[in-house]
Design an enzyme around this catalytic site. Structure first.
Site, mmCIF file in Angstrom:
data_model
loop_
_atom_site.group_PDB
_atom_site.id
_atom_site.type_symbol
_atom_site.label_atom_id
_atom_site.label_comp_id
_atom_site.label_asym_id
_atom_site.label_seq_id
_atom_site.Cartn_x
_atom_site.Cartn_y
_atom_site.Cartn_z
ATOM 1 N N GLY A 1 0.823 -1.204 0.000
ATOM 2 C CA GLY A 1 0.000 0.000 0.000
ATOM 3 C C GLY A 1 0.851 1.245 0.000
ATOM 4 O O GLY A 1 1.978 1.256 0.519
ATOM 5 N N ARG A 2 0.316 2.313 -0.616
ATOM 6 C CA ARG A 2 0.982 3.610 -0.615
ATOM 7 C C ARG A 2 -0.047 4.685 -0.316
ATOM 8 O O ARG A 2 -1.218 4.539 -0.665
ATOM 9 C CB ARG A 2 1.640 3.902 -1.968
ATOM 10 C CG ARG A 2 2.925 3.143 -2.229
ATOM 11 C CD ARG A 2 3.624 3.651 -3.492
ATOM 12 N NE ARG A 2 4.927 3.033 -3.663
ATOM 13 C CZ ARG A 2 5.123 1.892 -4.318
ATOM 14 N NH1 ARG A 2 4.087 1.264 -4.852
ATOM 15 N NH2 ARG A 2 6.339 1.391 -4.431
ATOM 16 N N GLY A 3 0.405 5.755 0.327
ATOM 17 C CA GLY A 3 -0.495 6.858 0.619
ATOM 18 C C GLY A 3 0.297 8.119 0.866
ATOM 19 O O GLY A 3 1.524 8.166 0.668
ATOM 20 N N GLY A 4 -0.414 9.167 1.281
ATOM 21 C CA GLY A 4 0.244 10.443 1.496
ATOM 22 C C GLY A 4 1.289 10.400 2.583
ATOM 23 O O GLY A 4 2.245 11.184 2.565
ATOM 24 N N MET A 5 1.141 9.485 3.534
ATOM 25 C CA MET A 5 2.076 9.447 4.650
ATOM 26 C C MET A 5 3.262 8.537 4.397
ATOM 27 O O MET A 5 4.218 8.539 5.162
ATOM 28 C CB MET A 5 1.348 9.001 5.924
ATOM 29 C CG MET A 5 0.324 9.985 6.420
ATOM 30 S SD MET A 5 -0.582 9.328 7.829
ATOM 31 C CE MET A 5 0.733 9.168 9.023
ATOM 32 N N GLU B 1 4.478 4.409 2.910
ATOM 33 C CA GLU B 1 4.207 3.112 2.302
ATOM 34 C C GLU B 1 3.972 2.071 3.385
ATOM 35 O O GLU B 1 4.467 2.191 4.510
ATOM 36 C CB GLU B 1 5.399 2.667 1.446
ATOM 37 C CG GLU B 1 5.745 3.608 0.303
ATOM 38 C CD GLU B 1 7.037 3.215 -0.389
ATOM 39 O OE1 GLU B 1 7.908 2.640 0.301
ATOM 40 O OE2 GLU B 1 7.174 3.480 -1.585
ATOM 41 N N VAL B 2 3.224 1.039 3.007
ATOM 42 C CA VAL B 2 3.028 -0.125 3.871
ATOM 43 C C VAL B 2 3.652 -1.327 3.171
ATOM 44 O O VAL B 2 3.371 -1.581 1.992
ATOM 45 C CB VAL B 2 1.548 -0.380 4.164
ATOM 46 C CG1 VAL B 2 1.396 -1.574 5.112
ATOM 47 C CG2 VAL B 2 0.887 0.851 4.761
ATOM 48 N N LYS C 1 4.592 -0.061 8.363
ATOM 49 C CA LYS C 1 4.200 1.220 7.769
ATOM 50 C C LYS C 1 5.379 2.169 7.939
ATOM 51 O O LYS C 1 5.779 2.500 9.061
ATOM 52 C CB LYS C 1 2.956 1.782 8.457
ATOM 53 C CG LYS C 1 2.497 3.127 7.876
ATOM 54 C CD LYS C 1 1.273 3.668 8.600
ATOM 55 C CE LYS C 1 0.030 2.942 8.187
ATOM 56 N NZ LYS C 1 -0.550 3.439 6.931
ATOM 57 N N ASP D 1 -9.841 9.533 12.117
ATOM 58 C CA ASP D 1 -9.783 9.342 10.659
ATOM 59 C C ASP D 1 -10.410 8.002 10.283
ATOM 60 O O ASP D 1 -9.848 7.225 9.503
ATOM 61 C CB ASP D 1 -8.339 9.414 10.162
ATOM 62 C CG ASP D 1 -8.258 9.551 8.634
ATOM 63 O OD1 ASP D 1 -9.223 10.064 8.037
ATOM 64 O OD2 ASP D 1 -7.251 9.132 8.052
#
Length: 705
Positions: free
Chosen positions: A18-22, A24-25, A40, A141
């Site tokens: 997974g990837r996101g604004g914060m 990677e996982v 994470k 969140d």
């Protein structure tokens, strides 16, 4: 971040999941323990940040990560570790096998999830939120991507505390030209949008958005433009879900609309109340489950009056050890010389590891050891008198003397340390007890081996204490392992094996896994009946727990029949006024209420309350629970004026005996406020609610310190 990188010389990154604004996982391998985990990795802290900012950020990260790691609930992703590696902050979590709710919707072509799936997800997430809010922790969140349904159907919330970290680091999305920090606009509460104070009710609003989406296939304000979404949350009423999903039961639509109320005061008061609403919606014939379950009485941690002396701490499933009566051809495995060494390992002149007799002891040393044995008995007697602080000090001093004379890993030394741990537990000092238990377990494992019955006994106590510390998942794992080991070593019908299996069922219930808990309780009851007889106290205790499981699963008619049989059996063997007979009668009250037979429940509750007051005392916790059941029945019969007097007496007694901040005292204040509201005395009810909120806040502050 490079594949196969080794984080802190322990976690090898394998594949990006997974990837996101914060950041990677990663799927990673814990090289130390040989297990797969999720790591994470937050974005690296670059030189563009001021050193002072980076220091504050690191401290905030550690604090939030500790908060997440302290959460122990089957509905929350377990955090194993956290730290910093070459400028990258990372958190190590359990690796989940399943799909998050956003993925489930995608898999379903963004069509609504089936109603049974919706109900199961709603109830499990609510239970997890109830736990975290009790710890004074707000997620902030909550969204479909942060809720995972695993392969076995367990629903878990992810990323507790991470959202707040993202805000500090600056990874969250921002509205163009506004400078307003954003999380996930489709799931934000109006108070988050307006930058007002946020509490647990903000999570309830976000949960309402999540439930709306999985029930209808779209979020409540699916308006495309971010600003329009925010204005929708702030100013517009959502479309009723049944206009988009006509087959959705009306009761769930009403729950979602209340969760999406603009004013936090118009939402359910907390996740516990929401859980009750969901239970009512699942089984409308049961209406509001206002009755308390017979296993919900908590053991007070503060010093109490004399009648509390000798009360057994811990779970309702914990049973005192009684002599075992073996049955021919089905007896437990007999211990061999592999365990006993051919002699009594408790002899003062024996080697604790080999069990081989040594040379005769000198007279003065033999005299000293005899004196220590006398002191051991005296320390046990202090505990039997309820003088646990003195008992603990005596056992600690005795352990030091025995360590000097016999060695730190001698069985008698370890026994004294174990008894000191028991005393700490009785005083509510469970963390200190855990440290002692762990040290004793290490000593017994070294001296006797991990499968020796004494080692397994200590491991059993470690497991129970983990439950008292709130570490339910760890408690479940260790209790299951001890039960399997005792069955292998002692035999499946040995009383120690069955005691651990009872504890396993108890923790399964605490984790909400009532179907599994009921099966274990039924197996224990059948085994005890076969070995000890149907009317043996241990058998009856196991059957009582079966009744609790039946009630929890909505099978109240079966529970009612079982409790009637228990009352008759307890009356025959122990008498009508024995506390265990009265406990079984209390089970009758609860299940009569579940069937809405309130007039019968009222008569029974009054009789049980009067008997408990006579036998146990007016202020005993069991007496107060029966008085509360009387008030509940009166309320259901519309006799709120009479109910108020009972609720007030219970609230006053619990506050006097347990203290204003005790959970049972807080629950009684909540009952009192609801009764006042039913009587139309809104100002008095509001005053009680304010007092209750202040006490909960004080309790939360104390728990964080």
């Amino acid at each position: 971040m490079a594949e196969n990188r080794l984080i802190q010389r322990r976690y090898r990154l394998l594949d990006t999941i997974g990837r996101g604004g914060m950041g990677e996982v990663w799927c990673a391998r814990d090289e130390s323990l040989g297990r797969q985990v999720a790591v994470k990795c937050l974005k690296p802290l670059g030189p563009e940040h001021e050193p002072s900012f980076l220091q504050v950020l690191r401290e905030r990260f550690r604090r939030e990560a500790r908060v997440a790691a302290a959460l122990q609930h089957r509905g929350i992703t377990v955090v194993h570790d956290f730290g910093e590696d070459d400028g990258t902050l990372f958190i190590v979590m359990e690796l989940l096998s399943g799909r998050n709710l956003s993925q489930l919707l995608d898999d379903n072509r963004r069509q609504p999830l089936p109603v049974p799936d919706f109900i199961e997800i709603a109830e499990q997430v609510t239970a997890a939120l109830a736990y975290t809010h009790e710890q004074a922790i707000v997620h902030r969140d909550l969204k479909p991507a942060n809720i995972v349904r695993t392969a076995d159907g367990t629903v878990k919330i992810c990323d507790f505390g991470i959202a707040r970290l993202g805000h500090d680091i600056g990874f969250t999305a921002r509205l163009t030209g506004t400078g307003i920090a954003m999380g996930s606009p489709h799931y934000m509460s109006p108070e988050q949008i307006g930058a007002h104070g946020v509490d647990h009710r903000s999570d309830l609003y976000s949960l309402g958005c999540v439930l709306y989406e999985i029930a209808t296939g779209v979020p409540p304000f699916d308006l495309g433009d971010t600003w329009a979404v925010l204005v929708g949350h702030r100013d517009r009423a959502p479309a009723p879900p049944r206009t988009l999903r006509p087959d959705l039961p009306e009761s769930y639509e009403q729950i979602m609309l209340e969760l999406l109320a603009k004013d936090p005061d118009d939402r359910p008061r907390d996740a516990d109340e929401l859980g009750k609403r969901l239970a009512d919606a699942r089984a409308p014939r049961l209406a509001h489950r206002a009755v308390a379950d017979p296993d919900e009485v908590t053991v007070p941690a503060r010093p109490l009056p004399s009648w509390t002396h000798g009360m057994t701490p811990g779970s309702a499933a914990h049973l005192a050890r009684r002599p075992y009566r073996p049955v021919p051809d089905r007896a437990a495995t007999v211990l061999t010389d592999a365990w006993t060494g051919g002699s009594d390992t408790r002899r003062d002149d024996a080697s604790p590891a080999a069990g081989v007799a040594g040379p005769p002891l000198p007279d003065d040393r033999r005299t000293a050891l005899a004196a220590l044995a006398g002191r051991h008995t005296a320390a046990l007697d202090l505990g039997r008198l309820g003088r646990w602080a003195e008992s603990g000090e005596a056992h600690r001093a005795l352990a030091a003397e025995r360590a000097r004379l016999l060695g730190p890993d001698h069985p008698d030394t370890l026994t004294s340390r174990l008894e000191a741990g028991h005393a700490l537990g009785r005083l509510g000092r469970h963390f200190e007890a855990h440290q002692l238990y762990a040290e004793v377990l290490g000593g017994r494992d070294r001296a006797l081996g991990p499968d020796h019955p004494d080692s397994l006994s200590c491991r059993h106590h470690v497991a129970l204490n983990l439950g008292r510390l709130g570490r339910l998942e760890d408690c479940h794992t260790m209790t299951r392992d001890v039960a399997e080991a005792r069955a292998r070593v002692l035999g499946p019908l040995h009383p120690d094996t069955l005691t651990t299996r009872s504890e396993l069922a108890f923790v399964l219930g605490k984790l909400g896994m009532w179907a599994a808990a009921l099966q274990v309780y039924q197996e224990v009851a059948a085994a005890r009946s076969a070995v000890l007889g149907p009317d043996h106290p241990d058998t009856l205790a196991a059957r009582y727990e079966v009744g609790i499981g039946l009630g929890r699963l909505g099978r109240s008619a079966e529970a009612l029949a079982l409790y009637r049989e228990l009352v008759a059996a307890r009356s025959r063997s122990q008498g009508a006024d024995d506390p265990e007979t009265l406990r079984a009668r209390h089970g009758l009250v609860v299940n009569l209420g579940r069937q809405h037979r309130w007039q019968e429940a009222l008569v029974e509750a009054r009789e049980v309350a009067a008997a408990r007051a006579r036998v146990l005392g007016e202020d005993h916790p069991d007496t107060l629970v029966s008085r509360r059941e009387t008030a509940v029945a009166l309320g259901w019969l519309g006799r709120w004026g009479e109910a108020l007097d009972h609720y007030r007496r219970v609230a006053d007694a619990r506050e006097r005996v347990l203290g204003a901040g005790h959970l049972d005292a807080l629950a009684s204040q909540s009952d009192l406020a609801q009764c006042l509201e039913q009587l139309g005395r809104a100002d008095e009810a509001a005053a009680v609610h304010r007092r209750l909120a202040a006490r909960r806040q004080e309790r939360a502050v104390r728990r964080r310190q």
